[in-house]
Design an enzyme around this catalytic site. Structure first.
Site, short mmCIF file in Angstrom:
data_model
loop_
_atom_site.label_atom_id
_atom_site.label_comp_id
_atom_site.label_asym_id
_atom_site.label_seq_id
_atom_site.Cartn_x
_atom_site.Cartn_y
_atom_site.Cartn_z
CG ASP A 16 23.55 -64.02 -44.28
OD1 ASP A 16 24.39 -63.11 -44.18
OD2 ASP A 16 23.10 -64.40 -45.38
CG ASN A 64 33.27 -64.23 -43.60
OD1 ASN A 64 32.75 -64.72 -42.60
ND2 ASN A 64 32.57 -64.00 -44.70
C1 FPP Z 1 27.02 -62.59 -41.88
O1 FPP Z 1 26.27 -61.43 -42.09
C2 FPP Z 1 27.67 -62.51 -40.59
C3 FPP Z 1 29.00 -62.58 -40.39
C4 FPP Z 1 29.98 -62.77 -41.46
C5 FPP Z 1 29.55 -62.43 -39.05
C6 FPP Z 1 28.72 -63.05 -37.96
C7 FPP Z 1 29.25 -62.55 -36.69
C8 FPP Z 1 28.48 -62.27 -35.61
C9 FPP Z 1 27.05 -62.48 -35.51
C10 FPP Z 1 29.08 -61.67 -34.43
C11 FPP Z 1 29.75 -62.72 -33.63
C12 FPP Z 1 31.13 -62.66 -34.09
C13 FPP Z 1 32.16 -62.76 -33.35
C14 FPP Z 1 33.41 -62.39 -33.99
C15 FPP Z 1 32.10 -63.19 -31.92
P1 FPP Z 1 26.66 -60.51 -43.31
O2 FPP Z 1 27.66 -59.53 -42.85
O3 FPP Z 1 27.09 -61.36 -44.46
O4 FPP Z 1 25.31 -59.81 -43.60
P2 FPP Z 1 24.75 -59.37 -45.03
O5 FPP Z 1 24.40 -60.62 -45.76
O6 FPP Z 1 23.55 -58.57 -44.67
O7 FPP Z 1 25.80 -58.54 -45.70
#
Ligand code: FPP
Length: 246
Positions: A16, A64
């Protein structure tokens, strides 16, 4: 590499904080996910070096899809790109790749890419990497129950366990969540029943080897009781549940 007992066999991570990492730099959120792939590559390497045998990561949840369309398409593109860029190295490094989650609804091209990546690494045995994509813990429990009903098998704990999407690995010993939030968010609901939890304030793109070491040190200091008393565990250490199941 054989790991000492205090090294978890299976580590699972809620990666995250990509969006916040990008927003703080006035970048589009997808730039954070790109950095997230780099962090994941480093983490796989560090886990393999430390003798961790299974790593499971939450890349895209069933929920998501509700994100802005450009972020969803950016994540899907990133997955396709990561498959072509990363799979040859993972294959060479002895990593066996599995994609865990609902495939219905994904494009035929993406499904073919996932299957190809799994096939290309199927013979590897150094480490298992499970990438949860279009995954939710509730989805997994429901699909397992449906599979048992369809086969006319009783819905028992043992049968459900065998029908779950992660039946090829023991339950996670340690679940890490980065990004400062302290919740499970529909990740490995069934499998994390006895996992140790570790919450890191680091945003996922910043999760480096030192942060992993901090989580592993915390894990090594925990007493895992699996429902027993502390005195029992000290007197007659219980074989971890997962090794009884595996
Ligand atoms: C959550 O952070 C992260 C995700 C929903 C995606 C995680 C994906 C990766 C680390 C890349 C690897 C992915 C693939 C497709 C190979 P967030 O976006 O919710 O962060 P925030 O809480 O700061 O908004």
């Amino acid at each position: 590499m054989t790991a000492p007992v205090s090294v978890p066999h299976h580590v699972a991570i809620v990666m995250d904080g990509n969006g916040r990492w990008a927003t703080r730099r006035f970048l589009p959120r997808v730039a954070g996910h790109k950095q997230g792939v780099n962090a994941l590559r480093r983490c796989v390497h560090a886990c393999a070096e430390r003798g961790i045998q299974v790593l499971t990561v939450f890349a895209f949840s069933s929920e998501n899809w509700n994100r802005p369309a450009d972020e969803v398409s950016g994540l899907l593109e990133l997955l396709v790109l990561a498959l072509s860029r990363e799979v040859p190295q993972l294959r060479a490094d002895g990593v066996q790749l599995h994609f865990i989650g609902e495939r219905r609804g994904l494009s035929a091209r993406l499904i073919a890419g996932l299957e190809q990546a799994e096939g290309a690494t199927a013979g590897n045995s150094r480490m298992v990497l499970n990438v949860c994509f279009n995954y939710g813990g509730r989805w997994d429990i429901a699909q397992a129950a449906q599979a048992l009903v369809a086969r006319g098998e009783p819905v028992t704990e043992a049968n459900l366990d065998r029908a779950m999407a992660l039946a090829h690995v023991p339950d996670p010993d340690l679940v890490i969540r980065t990004g400062g939030e302290q919740r499970i968010s529909n990740f490995l609901l069934w499998q994390s029943a006895y996992s140790e939890l570790f919450f890191s304030d680091k945003l996922w793109p910043e999760f480096d080897e030192a942060a992993l070491a901090e989580a592993l040190t915390a894990y090594a200091s925990r007493e895992r009781r699996f429902g027993q008393t502390s005195a029992q565990v000290v007197r007659e250490p219980l074989a971890p549940l997962q090794s009884q199941i595996a």
